[in-house]
Design an enzyme around this catalytic site. Structure first.
Site, PDB file in Angstrom:
ATOM      1  N   GLY A 193       0.789  -1.231   0.000  1.00 22.57           N
ATOM      2  CA  GLY A 193       0.000   0.000   0.000  1.00 22.57           C
ATOM      3  C   GLY A 193       0.822   1.283   0.000  1.00 22.57           C
ATOM      4  O   GLY A 193       0.251   2.374  -0.027  1.00 22.57           O
ATOM      5  N   PRO A 245       4.582  -4.951  -1.390  1.00 24.68           N
ATOM      6  CA  PRO A 245       4.482  -3.718  -2.160  1.00 24.68           C
ATOM      7  C   PRO A 245       4.183  -3.983  -3.637  1.00 24.68           C
ATOM      8  O   PRO A 245       4.678  -4.955  -4.210  1.00 24.68           O
ATOM      9  CB  PRO A 245       5.880  -3.104  -2.020  1.00 24.68           C
ATOM     10  N   GLY A 246       3.380  -3.148  -4.223  1.00 25.29           N
ATOM     11  CA  GLY A 246       3.103  -3.255  -5.650  1.00 25.29           C
ATOM     12  C   GLY A 246       3.360  -1.929  -6.333  1.00 25.29           C
ATOM     13  O   GLY A 246       4.367  -1.719  -7.005  1.00 25.29           O
ATOM     14  N   ARG A 247       2.445  -0.999  -6.081  1.00 29.86           N
ATOM     15  CA  ARG A 247       2.499   0.308  -6.749  1.00 29.86           C
ATOM     16  C   ARG A 247       3.849   1.007  -6.561  1.00 29.86           C
ATOM     17  O   ARG A 247       4.394   1.575  -7.506  1.00 29.86           O
ATOM     18  CB  ARG A 247       1.399   1.196  -6.174  1.00 29.86           C
ATOM     19  N   ARG A 268      -7.854   3.662 -14.444  1.00 30.17           N
ATOM     20  CA  ARG A 268      -7.832   4.291 -13.111  1.00 30.17           C
ATOM     21  C   ARG A 268      -8.600   5.616 -13.047  1.00 30.17           C
ATOM     22  O   ARG A 268      -9.363   5.846 -12.110  1.00 30.17           O
ATOM     23  CB  ARG A 268      -6.393   4.490 -12.615  1.00 30.17           C
ATOM     24  N   TYR A 310     -11.610   5.369 -10.462  1.00 32.17           N
ATOM     25  CA  TYR A 310     -11.442   5.959  -9.123  1.00 32.17           C
ATOM     26  C   TYR A 310     -11.298   7.478  -9.163  1.00 32.17           C
ATOM     27  O   TYR A 310     -10.863   8.069  -8.162  1.00 32.17           O
ATOM     28  CB  TYR A 310     -10.163   5.444  -8.449  1.00 32.17           C
ATOM     29  N   CYS A 316     -16.631   4.238 -26.325  1.00 35.85           N
ATOM     30  CA  CYS A 316     -18.009   4.710 -26.407  1.00 35.85           C
ATOM     31  C   CYS A 316     -18.642   4.821 -25.014  1.00 35.85           C
ATOM     32  O   CYS A 316     -19.545   4.066 -24.669  1.00 35.85           O
ATOM     33  CB  CYS A 316     -18.775   3.715 -27.281  1.00 35.85           C
ATOM     34  N   GLU A 317     -18.110   5.703 -24.211  1.00 36.47           N
ATOM     35  CA  GLU A 317     -18.599   5.942 -22.848  1.00 36.47           C
ATOM     36  C   GLU A 317     -18.318   7.396 -22.515  1.00 36.47           C
ATOM     37  O   GLU A 317     -17.185   7.866 -22.727  1.00 36.47           O
ATOM     38  CB  GLU A 317     -17.807   5.107 -21.812  1.00 36.47           C
ATOM     39  N   TYR A 358      -1.007  -0.912 -12.087  1.00 35.71           N
ATOM     40  CA  TYR A 358      -2.453  -0.973 -12.354  1.00 35.71           C
ATOM     41  C   TYR A 358      -2.792  -0.266 -13.672  1.00 35.71           C
ATOM     42  O   TYR A 358      -3.852   0.331 -13.804  1.00 35.71           O
ATOM     43  CB  TYR A 358      -3.252  -0.400 -11.170  1.00 35.71           C
TER      44      TYR A 358
HETATM   45  N1  LLP Z   1      -1.287  -7.224  -1.088  1.00 36.83           N
HETATM   46  C1  LLP Z   1      -2.607  -7.415  -1.236  1.00 36.83           C
HETATM   47  C2  LLP Z   1      -3.262  -8.492  -0.526  1.00 36.83           C
HETATM   48  C3  LLP Z   1      -3.329  -6.555  -2.079  1.00 36.83           C
HETATM   49  O1  LLP Z   1      -4.645  -6.734  -2.216  1.00 36.83           O
HETATM   50  C4  LLP Z   1      -2.669  -5.519  -2.769  1.00 36.83           C
HETATM   51  C5  LLP Z   1      -3.405  -4.634  -3.658  1.00 36.83           C
HETATM   52  C6  LLP Z   1      -1.282  -5.370  -2.588  1.00 36.83           C
HETATM   53  C7  LLP Z   1      -0.629  -6.232  -1.731  1.00 36.83           C
HETATM   54  C8  LLP Z   1      -0.478  -4.296  -3.268  1.00 36.83           C
HETATM   55  O2  LLP Z   1      -0.912  -3.032  -2.945  1.00 36.83           O
HETATM   56  P1  LLP Z   1      -0.071  -1.746  -3.422  1.00 36.83           P
HETATM   57  O3  LLP Z   1       1.252  -1.778  -2.708  1.00 36.83           O
HETATM   58  O4  LLP Z   1       0.098  -1.825  -4.887  1.00 36.83           O
HETATM   59  O5  LLP Z   1      -0.915  -0.600  -3.024  1.00 36.83           O
HETATM   60  N2  LLP Z   1      -6.333  -0.984  -8.738  1.00 36.83           N
HETATM   61  C9  LLP Z   1      -6.131  -0.079  -7.615  1.00 36.83           C
HETATM   62  C10 LLP Z   1      -5.338  -0.703  -6.524  1.00 36.83           C
HETATM   63  C11 LLP Z   1      -5.927  -1.999  -6.010  1.00 36.83           C
HETATM   64  C12 LLP Z   1      -5.035  -2.688  -5.042  1.00 36.83           C
HETATM   65  C13 LLP Z   1      -5.473  -4.077  -4.803  1.00 36.83           C
HETATM   66  N3  LLP Z   1      -4.671  -4.768  -3.851  1.00 36.83           N
HETATM   67  C14 LLP Z   1      -5.463   1.197  -8.144  1.00 36.83           C
HETATM   68  O6  LLP Z   1      -5.222   1.291  -9.340  1.00 36.83           O
HETATM   69  O7  LLP Z   1      -5.225   2.117  -7.374  1.00 36.83           O
END
Ligand code: LLP
Length: 417
Positions: free
Chosen positions: A227, A271-273, A309, A313, A344-345, A373
Site C-alpha cells: 500500500g 508492495p506493488g504500486r 484508473r 477511481y 463509447c462511454e 495498475y
Molecule cells: N497485497 C494485497 C493483498 C493486495 O490486495 C494488494 C493490492 C497489494 C498487496 C499491493 O498493494 P499496493 O502496494 O500496490 O498498493 N487498482 C487499484 C489498486 C488496487 C489494489 C489491490 N490490492 C489502483 O489502481 O489504485
C-alpha cells in the site's frame, strides 16, 4: 514547469516520437533503471535476513518485469492461479510465492497446493474447506487489523467495511478449525489498503497486528501487506513517500517486539504500486481537438480500456505533452482542456479540466505513473486492442516486452466454425 521524463532521462536514447513511430500508440513504456531502484528500496525495507518483500504481481505482470523482481531478490504474492502460473513461468520457485487467496474454489486451492505454494485463507469457511482437502496441512490466515487506509473506498481492504480477511474476534474459531483439521497456521497476513502517503495508519496496524501474532504459537512469518504510496501530483511538487523515516519507525516496532517476546519470525510486506508505478508511462496520440459547449476536448487513443484508473477511481495522472519528440513546456501558453479517449462511454475521461500546454493533433501525450495498475487492468472493451509494452533497458535502448494485441486475438477464443 518541470518534466519528470526529462529529469529522469526516462526515454534513454529515444524520445516519445521515435517510440510512437516504432511501436505505435497507445504504448506503455517502462524504464528498467527506475524499476530496479524501486525494487531495491523494497527488498531492503527492513535490514537483515528476517525480512522479505513480496512483489504484488497484480500491479504489473509483465514477464520481463517479474524477472527483474526475481533478480533483485524479491519474492512475490499471487492472487489467483493465473498469477501463480505466470510467476512460475518467470522463474519464481514455489518457496518464493505466497498465494493470498480470496473466495476461491476447491480446484483453485488444489492447484496452489499441487504447485507447492503457501496459501493464505481469508474466511473461516475457506479455512475449513482447506482443512477438508488438506488435513494436516500448513497455511496462513489473512486477518483484519481493524484499520484501513487508501486513496479511494474501493481500495481500502481492512477496517469495518470490507469483504477481505477474518476479524480478530474470530481468532478462537480459527484455532478451533485448525485443531479440528490438524492444520498448522504458519503465517498471518494483512493488507490495509492501497496508496497511503502518511504511514501512521500502516504503522498502527503493524503494532496491532503483532499483538495478534502472539495469539498463534507456531508462526513462521508475519506479513504486513503493501500500500506504500507514490506522488501522483509530482509535477506540482508533491513529495515522495518518506521511505527513510517509515523504515526507521518500522524497524523500531519489529525489533522491540522481537526482543520483548523472543519470537523468531520472518517479516514480510507486499508492495506493488511503489515498485512499478513511477517506472512506467503511457504514450498516446492526440487524434482530435474540439469544443463542445465551451469545453475543449482533446481526443486521444488512450481509452479507458488502456488506463482505467481515472474512470474507475477519479484518479489523477500527471500528463506531459510532446511535439516532434520534444517536451512542450508552458512557453507557448496553456489552456484548460478535458483529455478523453476513444471508447463509447461518456466517462472515458483521462483528465478533466486540466491546464496543459497548447495541444495540437499529432502531439504525443505522456501519462505519468502508469506502470502500476495500468496494463494489468487493461481490457478489450469496444474490441480495442490492448497496447504494446516497451522497456528502456539499462543501455538506454528500447525493446518490445509485450506485443500489441492483433485483430486475430479478438476472435482467438471462439470455437472454429
Ligand atoms: N497485497 C494485497 C493483498 C493486495 O490486495 C494488494 C493490492 C497489494 C498487496 C499491493 O498493494 P499496493 O502496494 O500496490 O498498493 N487498482 C487499484 C489498486 C488496487 C489494489 C489491490 N490490492 C489502483 O489502481 O489504485
Amino acid at each position: 514547469m518541470i518534466s519528470y521524463t526529462s529529469n529522469t532521462q526516462f526515454f534513454g536514447h529515444s524520445n516519445p516520437k521515435e517510440l510512437a513511430e516504432k511501436f505505435g500508440t497507445p504504448v506503455y513504456v517502462y524504464n528498467e533503471k527506475i524499476l530496479r531502484e524501486k525494487m531495491r528500496d523494497m527488498a531492503q525495507l527492513i535490514s537483515g535476513p528476517s525480512f522479505t518483500a513480496n512483489y504484488s504481481i497484480k500491479t504489473n505482470a509483465n514477464m520481463s518485469i517479474l524477472q527483474m523482481a526475481l533478480e533483485e531478490g524479491l519474492n512475490a504474492d499471487a492472487m489467483s492461479p493465473g498469477e501463480i502460473y505466470v510467476l512460475k513461468k518467470a522463474g519464481f520457485p514455489k518457496e518464493r510465492i505466497f498465494y493470498v487467496s480470496n473466495n476461491v474454489s476447491s480446484g483453485e486451492l488444489q492447484y496452489a497446493m499441487d504447485e507447492g505454494v503457501v496459501i493464505s485463507l481469508d474466511s473461516l469457511s475457506q479455512l475449513e474447506r482447506f482443512g477438508k482437502i488438506n488435513r494436516g496441512g500448513r497455511c496462513a490466515v489473512r486477518l483484519n487489523p481493524g484499520i484501513g487506509a487508501g486513496h479511494h473506498d474501493k481500495v481500502i481492504t481492512a477496517g469495518k467495511k470490507t469483504k477481505f480477511a477474518v476479524s480478530e474476534s474470530d481468532i478462537p474459531e480459527i484455532r478451533r478449525i485448525a485443531a479440528e483439521y490438524d492444520l498448522q497456521i504458519i503465517g498471518i497476513n494483512q493488507h490495509i489498503g492501497s496508496l497511503f502517503m502518511d504511514p501512521s495508519p500502516f504503522l498502527l496496524a503493524v503494532e496491532h497486528f503483532l499483538e495478534l501474532a502472539l495469539k498463534f504459537e507456531n508462526l513462521e512469518f508475519v506479513d504486513f501487506g503493501g500500500g506504500f504510496g507514490i506522488p501522483y501530483h509530482k509535477l506540482e511538487g508533491e513529495l515522495p513517500f518518506d521511505l527513510q523515516s517509515f523504515r526507521a519507525s518500522l524497524e523500531v516496532i519489529v525489533s522491540t517486539w522481537t526482543q520483548r517476546y523472543g519470537r523468531k519470525v520472518v517479516f514480510k510486506s507486499e508492495p506493488g504500486r511503489y515498485i512499478a508505478a513511477e517506472g512506467g508511462v503511457l504514450l498516446g496520440t492526440v487524434q482530435s481537438n474540439k469544443v463542445n459547449s465551451g469545453v475543449i476536448y482533446v481526443g486521444t487513443d488512450i481509452g479507458m480500456n488502456v488506463l482505467v484508473r481515472p474512470s474507475m477511481y477519479d484518479s489523477w495522472h500527471d500528463v506531459e505533452v510532446f511535439r516532434d519528440g520534444v517536451w512542450m513546456d508552458d512557453r507557448l501558453g496553456t489552456q484548460k482542456v478535458t483529455v478523453v479517449g476513444n471508447i463509447c462511454e461518456s466517462g472515458d475521461i483521462l483528465a478533466k479540466d486540466r491546464e496543459l500546454p497548447m495541444i495540437s493533433e499529432g502531439d504525443i501525450l505522456c501519462v505519468l505513473d502508469a506502470g502500476a495498475y495500468g496494463y494489468s487492468m487493461c481490457s478489450n472493451y469496444n474490441n480495442r486492442l490492448r497496447p504494446a509494452e516497451v522497456l528502456i533497458g539499462l543501455n538506454g535502448e528500447p525493446r518490445l516486452i509485450r506485443r500489441r494485441d492483433t485483430l486475430e486475438d479478438l476472435i482467438a477464443g471462439f470455437p472454429e466454425n
